[in-house]
Write an enzyme that holds these catalytic residues in place. Structure first.
Site, PDB file in Angstrom:
ATOM      1  N   SER A  60       0.820  -1.205   0.000  1.00  0.00           N
ATOM      2  CA  SER A  60       0.000   0.000   0.000  1.00  0.00           C
ATOM      3  C   SER A  60       0.861   1.265   0.000  1.00  0.00           C
ATOM      4  O   SER A  60       2.004   1.270   0.462  1.00  0.00           O
ATOM      5  CB  SER A  60      -0.905   0.016   1.230  1.00  0.00           C
ATOM      6  OG  SER A  60      -1.665  -1.162   1.293  1.00  0.00           O
TER       7      SER A  60
HETATM    8  N1  SAH Z   1      -1.170  -4.111   3.557  1.00  0.00           N
HETATM    9  C1  SAH Z   1      -0.564  -4.864   2.487  1.00  0.00           C
HETATM   10  C2  SAH Z   1      -1.472  -4.774   1.276  1.00  0.00           C
HETATM   11  C3  SAH Z   1      -1.376  -5.946   0.417  1.00  0.00           C
HETATM   12  S1  SAH Z   1      -2.489  -5.954  -0.971  1.00  0.00           S
HETATM   13  C4  SAH Z   1       0.810  -4.290   2.185  1.00  0.00           C
HETATM   14  O1  SAH Z   1       1.023  -3.109   2.457  1.00  0.00           O
HETATM   15  O2  SAH Z   1       1.657  -5.001   1.657  1.00  0.00           O
HETATM   16  C5  SAH Z   1      -3.850  -6.851  -0.298  1.00  0.00           C
HETATM   17  C6  SAH Z   1      -3.588  -8.241   0.178  1.00  0.00           C
HETATM   18  O3  SAH Z   1      -4.853  -8.808   0.551  1.00  0.00           O
HETATM   19  C7  SAH Z   1      -2.993  -9.184  -0.862  1.00  0.00           C
HETATM   20  O4  SAH Z   1      -1.841  -9.753  -0.346  1.00  0.00           O
HETATM   21  C8  SAH Z   1      -4.093 -10.216  -1.067  1.00  0.00           C
HETATM   22  O5  SAH Z   1      -3.596 -11.524  -1.321  1.00  0.00           O
HETATM   23  C9  SAH Z   1      -4.839 -10.174   0.254  1.00  0.00           C
HETATM   24  N2  SAH Z   1      -6.210 -10.668   0.212  1.00  0.00           N
HETATM   25  C10 SAH Z   1      -7.145 -10.501  -0.742  1.00  0.00           C
HETATM   26  N3  SAH Z   1      -8.285 -11.128  -0.403  1.00  0.00           N
HETATM   27  C11 SAH Z   1      -8.057 -11.707   0.799  1.00  0.00           C
HETATM   28  C12 SAH Z   1      -8.849 -12.504   1.667  1.00  0.00           C
HETATM   29  N4  SAH Z   1     -10.106 -12.851   1.378  1.00  0.00           N
HETATM   30  N5  SAH Z   1      -8.301 -12.935   2.824  1.00  0.00           N
HETATM   31  C13 SAH Z   1      -7.018 -12.619   3.150  1.00  0.00           C
HETATM   32  N6  SAH Z   1      -6.224 -11.872   2.364  1.00  0.00           N
HETATM   33  C14 SAH Z   1      -6.730 -11.422   1.209  1.00  0.00           C
END
Ligand code: SAH
Length: 210
Positions: A60
């Site tokens: 993010s």
């Molecule tokens: N806060 C993280 C954002 C990652 S992007 C950072 O700064 O790196 C969002 C993440 O949510 C991805 O890794 C994706 O695999 C995860 N995601 C999407 N749907 C999900 C779900 N149902 N349960 C758990 N994780 C999920």
């Protein structure tokens, strides 16, 4: 490129964009964001921008991490926080110094393992990560004083509302695939109250079958 000066520039930028909570700014200053991206991207780690982390996912944007964290802890230091969407673990690391216990859920195994390893290496000892569909929260450790969701569902999953403690705060992007409204949901005596914060752009929350 990853020097203290570069990091300080990011903090100045976040202040200019309206982030005021010193606890949040300090936490962001202390987390080595360059460790959470591929080495080839590390020179861009302290730009205020989202970056790819593989599997079609992104780390993010620091401004959005700051905004969400600020909204999450505005009522005081939470004891227990649930995070949905560990991804690189960057948001998790920022939360680590701002709450007592962090529980984080990720559905992609390789991201989960990499984040777990890195968080251990940088000394975030109050974090537990689990591989699962975060739509269902993490019931075992509920209720949570704060829940933060970093992938976007079309509507707020009911399990997350159920796992939010009285007085607790849920920060979650809600909407379609290209743009969402960042919402702050507070658990009050009369039920959940909702506040719109800003327009944001997250990857979708994927529901796993069964
Ligand atoms: N806060 C993280 C954002 C990652 S992007 C950072 O700064 O790196 C969002 C993440 O949510 C991805 O890794 C994706 O695999 C995860 N995601 C999407 N749907 C999900 C779900 N149902 N349960 C758990 N994780 C999920």
């Amino acid at each position: 490129m990853t020097s203290q000066r570069t990091r300080d520039r990011l903090i100045r930028r976040l202040r200019e964009e309206g982030i005021q909570d010193e606890r949040v700014l300090e936490a962001i200053r202390n987390v080595p964001r360059h460790r959470f991206v591929d080495e080839a991207l590390s020179s861009r780690a302290y730009e205020d921008t989202a970056l790819p982390i593989g599997h079609g996912q992104t780390i993010s944007q620091p401004y959005v991490v700051a905004l969400m964290t600020q909204a999450l802890i505005a009522g005081g230091r939470p004891k227990k926080v649930l995070e949905i969407g560990t991804g690189s673990g960057y948001q998790t690391a920022v939360l680590s110094s701002l709450a007592d216990e962090i529980y984080s859920v990720e559905r992609i195994e390789s991201l989960m393992k990499q984040a777990r390893k890195l968080l251990r290496e940088i000394g975030c000892r109050n974090v537990q990560i689990r591989l699962s569909d975060g739509t269902w929260g993490w019931k075992e450790h509920a209720p949570y004083d704060g829940i933060i969701v970093t992938a976007a569902p079309a509507t707020v999953p009911s399990a997350l509302l159920e796992q939010l403690a009285p007085g607790g705060r849920l920060v979650i992007p809600v909407g379609g695939p290209s743009m969402q409204e960042l919402m702050l949901v507070q658990q009050t005596e009369k039920g959940p109250s909702m506040e719109r914060l800003e327009l944001v752009n997250f990857v979708p929350l994927v529901r796993d079958p069964g």
